[in-house]
Motif scaffolding. Structure first.
Motif, PDB file in Angstrom:
ATOM      1  N   MET A   1       0.847  -1.193   0.000  1.00  0.00           N
ATOM      2  CA  MET A   1       0.000   0.000   0.000  1.00  0.00           C
ATOM      3  C   MET A   1       0.878   1.237   0.000  1.00  0.00           C
ATOM      4  O   MET A   1       1.912   1.285   0.651  1.00  0.00           O
ATOM      5  CB  MET A   1      -0.917  -0.004   1.224  1.00  0.00           C
TER       6      MET A   1
ATOM      7  N   TYR B   1     -17.517  -1.363   0.834  1.00  0.00           N
ATOM      8  CA  TYR B   1     -16.180  -1.058   0.334  1.00  0.00           C
ATOM      9  C   TYR B   1     -15.488  -2.357  -0.070  1.00  0.00           C
ATOM     10  O   TYR B   1     -15.129  -3.164   0.802  1.00  0.00           O
ATOM     11  CB  TYR B   1     -15.341  -0.374   1.410  1.00  0.00           C
TER      12      TYR B   1
ATOM     13  N   GLN C   1      -9.135  -2.852  -1.061  1.00  0.00           N
ATOM     14  CA  GLN C   1      -8.260  -1.994  -1.861  1.00  0.00           C
ATOM     15  C   GLN C   1      -7.456  -2.879  -2.814  1.00  0.00           C
ATOM     16  O   GLN C   1      -6.750  -3.792  -2.383  1.00  0.00           O
ATOM     17  CB  GLN C   1      -7.319  -1.236  -0.918  1.00  0.00           C
TER      18      GLN C   1
ATOM     19  N   ALA D   1      -4.299  -0.458  -7.447  1.00  0.00           N
ATOM     20  CA  ALA D   1      -5.142   0.733  -7.337  1.00  0.00           C
ATOM     21  C   ALA D   1      -4.478   1.934  -8.009  1.00  0.00           C
ATOM     22  O   ALA D   1      -3.248   2.056  -8.037  1.00  0.00           O
ATOM     23  CB  ALA D   1      -5.417   1.048  -5.871  1.00  0.00           C
TER      24      ALA D   1
ATOM     25  N   GLU E   1      -6.046   6.335  -4.910  1.00  0.00           N
ATOM     26  CA  GLU E   1      -7.403   5.772  -4.878  1.00  0.00           C
ATOM     27  C   GLU E   1      -7.695   5.227  -3.483  1.00  0.00           C
ATOM     28  O   GLU E   1      -6.855   4.573  -2.867  1.00  0.00           O
ATOM     29  CB  GLU E   1      -7.546   4.651  -5.907  1.00  0.00           C
ATOM     30  N   LYS E   2      -8.885   5.519  -2.998  1.00  0.00           N
ATOM     31  CA  LYS E   2      -9.289   5.104  -1.646  1.00  0.00           C
ATOM     32  C   LYS E   2     -10.749   4.683  -1.654  1.00  0.00           C
ATOM     33  O   LYS E   2     -11.487   4.983  -2.594  1.00  0.00           O
ATOM     34  CB  LYS E   2      -9.105   6.274  -0.662  1.00  0.00           C
ATOM     35  N   GLY E   3     -11.148   4.032  -0.576  1.00  0.00           N
ATOM     36  CA  GLY E   3     -12.557   3.692  -0.435  1.00  0.00           C
ATOM     37  C   GLY E   3     -13.413   4.932  -0.345  1.00  0.00           C
ATOM     38  O   GLY E   3     -14.494   5.010  -0.939  1.00  0.00           O
TER      39      GLY E   3
ATOM     40  N   VAL F   1      -9.676   3.668   3.957  1.00  0.00           N
ATOM     41  CA  VAL F   1      -8.735   2.862   3.176  1.00  0.00           C
ATOM     42  C   VAL F   1      -8.927   1.412   3.627  1.00  0.00           C
ATOM     43  O   VAL F   1      -8.525   1.038   4.735  1.00  0.00           O
ATOM     44  CB  VAL F   1      -7.270   3.302   3.388  1.00  0.00           C
TER      45      VAL F   1
ATOM     46  N   ASP G   1      -7.647  -1.772   3.435  1.00  0.00           N
ATOM     47  CA  ASP G   1      -6.507  -2.618   3.055  1.00  0.00           C
ATOM     48  C   ASP G   1      -6.554  -3.970   3.759  1.00  0.00           C
ATOM     49  O   ASP G   1      -5.539  -4.658   3.864  1.00  0.00           O
ATOM     50  CB  ASP G   1      -5.192  -1.899   3.357  1.00  0.00           C
TER      51      ASP G   1
END
Length: 331
Positions: A1, A193, A196, A200, A204-206, A271, A273
């Protein structure tokens, strides 16, 4: 990430846990103690965990079960209640349908909007007042509508109780915001959501970094985590981990306007992850759309001027929706 999306874990004391059950006490001193705790949280990050809220755990579990069941449905069934078919912003919002952070990719989430149920003969609906109208409901999911309307009613009551606590926190009579709480607008959003992705797009994020539009946000999240709150004092993001039995409450932009930014409407983002599907259910307690929000005199220092002009709740919301759903942002 990406390092840009990382956040640090901190002791939950960084976001205080406030038991609000005392707001229902017959003792003015007990209610004032809750108000004092709210004041400290609002002057700090504008985020806190709300315990002692009285919302039945079974109702919360049912709302999550119906949320997961809806998002598990085939896309054509979800699009049957697409928000684009609604003149009052109700129904399904497709993946990447919103861009909360200017300049960032569209949010990696899908959602469902629910508001107060008003029929076509209601004068506010006939006049096409902003965000007033009927909800869209999915077919072949019989538990969805009654569960969500029961949850909506319970969270509306909680929002009103918290506004009484907010009045106490500001040294005002606890009835000060009663007119704001009369016939309030509220929005219940069901959110899903996906994890991730490893590939991505940059940044870019949720959910992109944003502040909330309205008064109070009452969020219940599953055990996946992913909510991050910006710590302005430390200049970094911190995790707001789920705590069972609590809501996360944060202040929206209208509270900041009311208090001349003494109380904070703080940036936050999502986010996911975790590698798992994430679900959350925020309720946005907005208040009466005709109520005028203007700086509270006791939030001004001697000689200080208000930073914002007076504005109605409705006009403020219209401006915020336009910013978030501008045509260039839809992609």
């Amino acid at each position: 990430m990406s390092a840009l999306l990382q956040a640090r874990s901190v002791e939950t004391a960084a976001l205080p846990v406030i038991d609000i059950s005392g707001l229902s006490s017959s003792s003015p001193e007990t209610r004032a103690e809750v108000g004092a705790a709210l004041r400290q949280a609002c002057l700090d990050k504008g985020f806190f965990y709300c315990a002692g809220h009285g919302i039945p755990e079974g109702l919360i579990d049912a709302a999550f079960a119906e949320t997961r069941a809806f998002f598990d449905r085939p896309i054509d069934e979800k699009l049957a209640v697409d928000k684009v078919q609604s003149f009052c912003n109700r129904g399904y919002e497709h993946l990447r349908g919103q861009t909360l952070e200017p300049g960032a990719p569209a949010d990696l989430k899908e959602g469902f909007y629910i508001g107060p149920e008003l029929g076509p003969d209601d004068p506010r609906v006939m006049a096409r007042r902003f965000n007033r109208g009927p909800n869209q409901w999915p077919t072949d999911q019989p538990g969805f509508r009654p569960t969500m309307m029961a949850y909506f009613a319970a969270l509306t009551d909680l929002g009103e109780r918290l506004m009484r606590g907010m009045a106490l926190s500001l040294g005002l009579p606890e009835t000060h915001f009663d007119a704001y709480c009369r016939e309030p607008l509220g929005t219940l959003r069901l959110l899903h959501y996906p994890p991730q992705p490893s590939d991505a797009a940059p940044n870019e994020k949720g959910a992109g970094a944003h502040t909330d539009f309205g008064g109070l946000t009452l969020l219940v999240q599953d055990d996946v985590g992913g909510l991050q709150v910006f710590d302005a004092d430390g200049g970094s993001w911190i995790h707001a981990e789920p705590i069972p039995g609590t809501f996360i409450v944060n202040l929206g932009d209208m509270i900041a306007r009311w208090t001349n930014e003494r109380y904070r409407s703080t940036l936050h983002r999502v986010v996911n992850d975790s590698g798992r599907e994430r679900y959350s259910i925020p309720f946005f307690y907005v208040g009466n759309p005709d109520h005028v929000v203007e700086c509270l005199p006791n939030c001004l220092a001697p000689g200080e001027q208000p930073k914002f002009p007076p504005i109605t709740v409705e006009d403020h919301l219209k401006a915020m929706y336009q910013r978030s759903y501008a045509p260039a942002a839809k992609g």
